[in-house]
Design a protein around this motif. Structure first.
Motif, PDB file in Angstrom:
ATOM      1  N   GLY A   1       0.724  -1.152  -0.100  1.00 21.99           N
ATOM      2  CA  GLY A   1      -0.041  -0.071  -0.087  1.00 21.99           C
ATOM      3  C   GLY A   1       0.777   1.239  -0.006  1.00 21.99           C
ATOM      4  O   GLY A   1       1.862   1.283   0.045  1.00 21.99           O
TER       5      GLY A   1
ATOM      6  N   ARG B   1      -8.824  -3.382   6.081  1.00 22.46           N
ATOM      7  CA  ARG B   1      -8.384  -2.782   5.094  1.00 22.46           C
ATOM      8  C   ARG B   1      -7.071  -2.208   5.237  1.00 22.46           C
ATOM      9  O   ARG B   1      -6.348  -1.988   4.187  1.00 22.46           O
ATOM     10  CB  ARG B   1      -9.544  -1.483   4.902  1.00 22.46           C
ATOM     11  N   TRP B   2      -6.796  -1.562   6.374  1.00 18.20           N
ATOM     12  CA  TRP B   2      -5.446  -0.970   6.606  1.00 18.20           C
ATOM     13  C   TRP B   2      -4.146  -1.965   6.489  1.00 18.20           C
ATOM     14  O   TRP B   2      -3.205  -1.651   5.677  1.00 18.20           O
ATOM     15  CB  TRP B   2      -5.351  -0.502   8.089  1.00 18.20           C
TER      16      TRP B   2
ATOM     17  N   THR C   1      -5.096   0.956   3.210  1.00 18.22           N
ATOM     18  CA  THR C   1      -5.837   2.176   3.307  1.00 18.22           C
ATOM     19  C   THR C   1      -5.810   2.483   4.856  1.00 18.22           C
ATOM     20  O   THR C   1      -5.843   1.857   5.617  1.00 18.22           O
ATOM     21  CB  THR C   1      -7.557   1.737   3.040  1.00 18.22           C
TER      22      THR C   1
ATOM     23  N   ARG D   1      -9.478   6.398   8.112  1.00 20.36           N
ATOM     24  CA  ARG D   1     -10.416   6.755   6.799  1.00 20.36           C
ATOM     25  C   ARG D   1     -11.394   5.568   6.746  1.00 20.36           C
ATOM     26  O   ARG D   1     -12.426   5.417   6.417  1.00 20.36           O
ATOM     27  CB  ARG D   1      -9.526   6.877   5.629  1.00 20.36           C
ATOM     28  N   SER D   2     -10.722   4.454   6.949  1.00 20.57           N
ATOM     29  CA  SER D   2     -11.535   3.121   6.619  1.00 20.57           C
ATOM     30  C   SER D   2     -12.659   3.036   7.719  1.00 20.57           C
ATOM     31  O   SER D   2     -13.781   2.726   7.237  1.00 20.57           O
ATOM     32  CB  SER D   2     -10.569   1.853   6.560  1.00 20.57           C
TER      33      SER D   2
END
Length: 178
Positions: free
Chosen positions: A5, A145-146, A151, A155-156
């Protein structure tokens, strides 16, 4: 495990050998992403009917059956939808049947978890445990998600929580009308 990421450029796929990069990419595309799609879809899909029934009837048992039926229906629907969306040949998304099964199972799991607290016969206790379960599920989804998709955690969490809050709010209002 290697995290891919934008947030950790030192650990991006540029440090992986081409074969490792392809393996990680395939794993994310063919397994992790369908699972995340299912988990993220299952939670809000099941919140609406479960909480509408809970607020309308104050009967956790009825809310449980509404949530269970919705989780099963959403899981089957998402399994077929994902499995029939493409063959995987052009997109590289892998076997459509396996991808559909993963998405369907993720949808069912994401939907049934906030439904299980409604097995508690006391209305207020069931609601409290359901809200705690939803919070835990949101934190878990944001972490996944992180961890796997690069991400930002906050924010997620906020993105997923806003969607869930809108659905839960509308469901509560509909349930309160009756």
């Amino acid at each position: 495990m290697t995290r891919i990421g934008k947030e950790t450029p030192s650990m991006t796929t540029t440090l992986l050998r081409p074969s490792e990069h392809q393996y990680v990419r395939s794993l994310l595309l063919q397994r992790a992403q369908p699972a995340m799609t299912g988990l993220i879809d299952g939670l809000p899909s099941t919140l609406a009917p479960t909480f509408a029934v809970a607020f309308a009837t104050h009967q956790p048992r009825y809310a449980f059956f509404a949530g269970l039926a919705t989780a099963i229906g959403a899981g089957v629907s998402m399994a077929f939808s994902e499995g029939l969306s493409d063959t995987g040949d052009l997109t590289g998304r892998g076997n459509p049947h396996l991808r559909g099964a993963i998405t369907g199972a993720g949808t069912f799991l994401g939907g049934v978890l906030p439904t299980l607290p409604f097995l508690i016969p006391q209305y207020h206790a069931a609601l409290a445990v359901a809200l705690a379960t939803i919070t835990l599920e949101l934190v878990s989804l944001a972490w996944i998600r992180w961890r796997f998709f690069g991400t930002g955690f906050l924010r997620s969490f906020v993105s997923i929580a806003i969607g869930g809050a809108i659905i839960a709010g509308v469901s509560a209002m509909l349930g309160a009308v009756t």
